[in-house]
Design an enzyme around this catalytic site. Structure first.
Site, PDB file in Angstrom:
ATOM      1  CG  ASP A 176      -2.078   0.954   1.129  1.00 10.08           C
ATOM      2  OD1 ASP A 176      -2.568   1.199   0.007  1.00 10.08           O
ATOM      3  OD2 ASP A 176      -2.505   1.465   2.179  1.00 10.08           O
ATOM      4  CG  HIS A 254      -5.457   3.132  -3.858  1.00 16.54           C
ATOM      5  ND1 HIS A 254      -4.095   3.315  -3.945  1.00 16.54           N
ATOM      6  CD2 HIS A 254      -5.730   2.862  -2.557  1.00 16.54           C
ATOM      7  CE1 HIS A 254      -3.557   3.175  -2.729  1.00 16.54           C
ATOM      8  NE2 HIS A 254      -4.530   2.898  -1.882  1.00 16.54           N
ATOM      9  CG  HIS A 257      -8.470  -1.752  -3.186  1.00 20.00           C
ATOM     10  ND1 HIS A 257      -9.501  -0.876  -2.840  1.00 20.00           N
ATOM     11  CD2 HIS A 257      -8.342  -2.602  -2.142  1.00 20.00           C
ATOM     12  CE1 HIS A 257      -9.955  -1.202  -1.634  1.00 20.00           C
ATOM     13  NE2 HIS A 257      -9.269  -2.229  -1.189  1.00 20.00           N
ATOM     14  CG  HIS A 271      -6.497  -1.338   1.488  1.00 17.91           C
ATOM     15  ND1 HIS A 271      -7.503  -0.708   0.786  1.00 17.91           N
ATOM     16  CD2 HIS A 271      -5.420  -0.512   1.405  1.00 17.91           C
ATOM     17  CE1 HIS A 271      -7.061   0.434   0.285  1.00 17.91           C
ATOM     18  NE2 HIS A 271      -5.794   0.573   0.641  1.00 17.91           N
TER      19      HIS A 271
END
Length: 373
Positions: A176, A254, A257, A271
């Site tokens: 991340d 992201h 994601h 995540h």
């Protein structure tokens, strides 16, 4: 926005305590913020820890209450717990847990105009730092993000609490945090803003540090390398977003994601694990649609690094080996929806491009091998 327009930055928590034993050293600061905090958590794995936090506060004369999320950070939970906070007369929210718990705590404090205290129990994200919260459906599908007025009043990054988390959470946080470079360097464009330029360069330094020390950190929790990597993932990544502001946004990593969360089969992945896979997809898009050979080189560099950290690098690793073409089209369509951060790429991307990148990034999805190219 003009070069000299006024800009507002929510850069950092008002106070950050970091180090071994930071929780115990923070209690006087907690007392200065509130008398009846709501301790918010979710995971049964951290329930004993939250009970200990409550006991510690009670021993210092505070009157903490407790509540648990039933789902991810979603409106159903937020509405229920907001009513509890009001009825109990709580005067602060103390969120102890992973990213979704921290996001929920920040959002509750924001809506009720109460002080917010974040106590990360892992370094899986920088959610304990930021003035941003992600909202999900009760089923775990990403819905959108909410910008908050400011970062938490107090962030307590206790090395002993964070070190007790599974190694997988730190690997997720590393992925991340690394996205900061791969996304901010694209979304910032040719910005002449000094703060943006500095934030992007800080993201590059962060990436380099993680490339150098991640494996050593995971091999020896609590070591100096572990401390640097855990704080880079849980703290520095948040600082970069605060300093860089809106021009250091998330981009395709992201967005991918967010698309992946629409599939229930992906919900067992953390995540950062989905974001890390999203970095590989973004680099593939930069290569195949944007024509960047540097992106191709970066992807070849990241693949073995992610594999050494046991991070997912394929749809199969994400639990999606049996995903249908229709399901992957849903991921790609969501990633490309209007307003998606994916559109910060400097070239136009269609769902078909994302679908092709998803499949060509993977190494084992037999049902879709005919699309690989």
């Amino acid at each position: 926005m003009g070069a000299h327009s006024t800009q507002q930055h929510a850069i950092a928590p008002a106070t950050v305590l970091r180090g071994p034993g930071a929780w115990h050293d923070s209690i006087a600061l907690v007392q200065g913020l509130c008398q009846r905090p709501l301790i918010l958590g979710r995971s049964p794995a951290t329930r004993a820890l939250r009970l200990q936090l409550r006991t510690d506060l009670e021993q210092q004369g505070l009157q903490p209450e407790a509540a648990e999320l039933e789902f991810d950070c979603c409106e159903e939970d937020l509405g229920r717990i907001s009513a509890e906070i009001t009825s109990l007369g709580c005067d602060a929210v103390l969120a102890a847990g992973g990213g979704k718990v921290l996001d929920a705590g920040k959002l509750l404090a924001h809506r009720l105009k109460l002080p917010c205290i974040t106590v990360p129990t892992s370094a899986a994200t920088c959610a304990g730092w930021t003035a941003l919260a992600n909202l999900y459906s009760p089923q775990g599908a990403f819905q959108g993000d909410v910008a908050l007025d400011h970062c938490p009043e107090l962030l307590i990054f206790d090395h002993e609490l964070v070190a007790s988390a599974p190694a997988r959470t730190l690997a997720s946080g590393i992925a991340d945090a690394m996205a900061k470079w791969y996304e901010a360097s694209v979304s910032s464009g040719a910005s002449s803003d000094g703060l943006v330029q500095q934030a992007v360069q800080q993201a590059r330094v962060l990436r380099d540090q993680l490339l150098l020390e991640a494996e050593a950190a995971l091999a020896e929790p609590g070591s100096d390398a572990w401390i640097r990597v855990a704080e880079a993932s849980g703290l520095t990544a948040g600082l970069i977003g605060g300093v860089g502001g809106a021009r250091c946004r998330t981009v395709a990593a992201h967005a991918v994601h967010n698309g992946l969360t629409q599939l229930e089969a992906s919900h067992g992945q953390l995540h950062g694990e989905k974001v890390g896979f999203g970095i590989l997809v973004q680099l593939r898009l930069e290569e195949t649609v944007g024509g960047s050979q540097l992106a191709a080189q970066a992807r070849r560099q990241l693949l073995p690094f992610f594999q050494s950290l046991k991070l997912p690098v394929s749809l199969a690793d994400l639990g999606l080996a049996q995903a249908s073409l229709q399901e992957l089209q849903e991921v790609a369509t969501f990633a490309c929806r209007p307003g998606s951060d994916l559109h910060h790429l400097p070239f136009a991307v269609e769902p078909a491009d994302v679908l092709a990148a998803l499949v060509s990034t993977t190494t084992a999805c037999p049902a879709l091998s005919s699309l690989d190219g």
